[in-house]
Each structure stands twice: as C-alpha cells, then as structure tokens.
Enzyme design. Structure first.
Site, PDB file in Angstrom:
ATOM      1  N   SER A 203      39.797  42.035  35.481  1.00  0.00           N
ATOM      2  CA  SER A 203      38.619  41.642  35.772  1.00  0.00           C
ATOM      3  C   SER A 203      37.664  42.638  37.041  1.00  0.00           C
ATOM      4  O   SER A 203      36.640  42.770  36.498  1.00  0.00           O
ATOM      5  CB  SER A 203      38.414  40.136  36.461  1.00  0.00           C
ATOM      6  OG  SER A 203      39.108  39.436  35.197  1.00  0.00           O
ATOM      7  N   HIS A 249      36.041  40.267  41.203  1.00  0.00           N
ATOM      8  CA  HIS A 249      34.991  40.339  40.647  1.00  0.00           C
ATOM      9  C   HIS A 249      33.977  40.942  41.194  1.00  0.00           C
ATOM     10  O   HIS A 249      33.250  42.141  40.835  1.00  0.00           O
ATOM     11  CB  HIS A 249      34.509  39.260  40.112  1.00  0.00           C
ATOM     12  CG  HIS A 249      35.187  38.597  39.105  1.00  0.00           C
ATOM     13  ND1 HIS A 249      35.238  37.296  38.339  1.00  0.00           N
ATOM     14  CD2 HIS A 249      36.588  38.712  38.664  1.00  0.00           C
ATOM     15  CE1 HIS A 249      36.118  37.066  37.479  1.00  0.00           C
ATOM     16  NE2 HIS A 249      37.051  37.924  37.840  1.00  0.00           N
TER      17      HIS A 249
END
Length: 299
Positions: A203, A249
């Site tokens: 991610s 993230h």
C-alpha cells in the site's frame, strides 16, 4: 478544415479539438512543434521547446541530424520502451508469487519478513525487528499481503496506475517511484507506530503511485477530478477501516508526490538526471535518518 504540412487532414470533434494523428478519436490540444500534427499525451515526446511526435523524433525531422540521431524520450527523460508495462508486470507477478509462497509456508514465512519494529516472536522464539538489525524488513514487507482481498485491490491499483506512469516516466524512473515510496511508508510506520505492531503490504508503494499520478496529470494539464476522488476514497478507507497502517499510506503518498515532482519538473539538459537522482536520494536519506533515530530511541 486545417491541414498539417505534409500530412492528411486531421479529424476534429464537435468542439473543434483535433484528434491525435496516431490515435484517432483521442481529443488533444497538443501539437508537434516540428510537423504541427496533433498528438495525445501518450505520443508526445518532451523536447527543449514544446513536444515532438515519435515519428519526427525517430526520423530526425527538422533537426538537421541524420535519422535516428535523436532517441525518443519520455516526459521525464527516460527511454521509450517497446513494452511500456514491463516493470509493472514484473512487480505484479512478484507480489502474486510471494503471496502464493506465504500461503504455502504460512505464518513462519510472513513473520520473517513483516515490517516490525522490535518484539519477541513466540513462533520464532526470538526477538525480531528493524531495531534488532533486520533492516531488510522495511523492504520485504512491501511484497507481503495478508488476505486475498488485500492483494487483489493493491494489484488492481498497481495495474491501473502503474502502466501509465511507467510509460510516461520510463522504466528506471518508474521503478524508483515504486520502491522509494514503499520504503518511505515502512520507515514512517516504524518511526511513529508501536515497535511491536507489525505492518505488511504494497500500500505504501501504491499510494506513492497515486500521488505521482496527480503530479503527472497536473504537469500534462489533465482533469484532476477523477484521481482526486480516488485518493479521497482511499483516504477514507485508510482512516476509518480498522487494522490499516495509515502511516504507510501517508508516508508513501507524500514520498510519491515529492519524487514525481522532481522527475517531471527537473530542468531539461545535461543536469536533469542529476537533479532527479538527487531528489530520489534525498527521500531515501530522510528514510534512513528516520530509521536510525527510531532505532536509537527504542534500543
């Protein structure tokens, strides 16, 4: 209708915008500064003044050089490849292969390569973590996924975003754009998360591609609304879905924006590669500083 010098008439849509001469139906306001034919963003080759079409670059038209004297380049200065998605395919295949290996070897394999700061692992019967000298976990965690849905959505975004970015930047620059934000996501997680909290997944790298897409689309003056909506949806999921390492993230997103900006806005000429390398090295250096500082604090 207007006619390009030395070429056929170019079709125009109802609003007056011509279509790319290599991709009929694609509206564009960009023209080749050599032959003046309309070209889309997939065809334009960055030049010292404006953009050139691949045919003019390949034939050396208007340059005074022999044909093939000038090699086509991407907007970031990378070489135009025959397969513009090769690196994306390799990364995707590697992630799937590692996921399959993890399914076969189960927890022991995952525990060996998950990003974790410092903790005692009962399954391995030893203290593990980046603070224990296992720096490789910062990178290996980028290729691990916990569930089928986890890898499915990450690989879907990789395919959607990675292909166009690889084509626009070139293979080497794209690879740096993928790996460094992934590393930044791991480093940021290590910096502020509990040392015993594990983290895994691509991610961080995927969010780096999201941030880079914004930079590239803005550079090409494209409509940013679709990508901004996609980022907004992913950020909502990031902060409201339990069990997600939001640090990875955000770290990846910020690093992707910084690196992409350096790649596409570096001054053209002999110093462009140096500027691009310096930006990438600067982000890596910040990651190293963060990891060293956190390790000192833990140990």
């Amino acid at each position: 209708m207007d006619q390009a010098p030395g070429g056929p008439q170019e079709p125009r849509d109802a609003h007056g915008l011509p279509s790319c001469y290599r991709h009929p139906g694609r509206e564009t306001g960009i023209t080749c500064t050599r032959c003046e034919r309309p070209i889309c963003t997939d065809c334009m080759v960055d030049a010292s003044v404006g953009f050139h079409c691949p045919e003019c670059v390949r034939t050396g038209s208007g340059t005074g050089h022999r044909p093939n004297a000038t090699r086509p380049r991407t907007i970031a200065g990378g070489a135009i490849a025959a397969d513009p998605r090769l690196i994306t395919k390799i990364i995707l295949a590697l992630n799937i292969a590692v996921f399959g290996l993890a399914l076969g070897l189960e927890d022991e394999f995952v525990n060996r390569f998950t990003m974790i700061g410092y903790a005692y692992d009962p399954s391995l019967a030893e203290v593990v973590g980046v603070a224990d000298g296992e720096w490789y976990r910062l990178a290996t965690a980028m290729f691990l996924h916990e569930t089928t849905w986890h890898i499915f959505f990450n690989m879907l975004l990789l395919w959607w975003l990675g292909g166009p970015l690889e084509e626009a930047l070139g293979r080497v620059r794209y690879l740096a754009l993928y790996l460094i934000p992934g590393l930044a996501g791991s480093a940021f997680t290590y910096l502020i998360e509990s040392p015993a909290q594990g983290s895994l997944g691509a991610s961080g790298a995927i969010y780096g591609l999201l941030g880079a897409t914004v930079v590239l689309m803005r550079r090409m003056r494209q409509d940013l609304r679709p990508i901004m909506v996609l980022i907004a949806i992913n950020l909502v999921i990031t902060f409201y879905w339990a069990g997600i390492a939001w640090q990875a993230h955000i770290g990846g997103l910020v690093a992707g924006v910084v690196i992409a900006y350096g790649l596409v806005h570096a001054p053209q000429g002999k110093h462009r590669n140096a500027v691009q390398s310096a930006v990438c090295a600067g982000v890596v250096l910040l990651c190293v500083v963060a990891v060293v500082a956190r390790t000192a604090a833990i140990t």
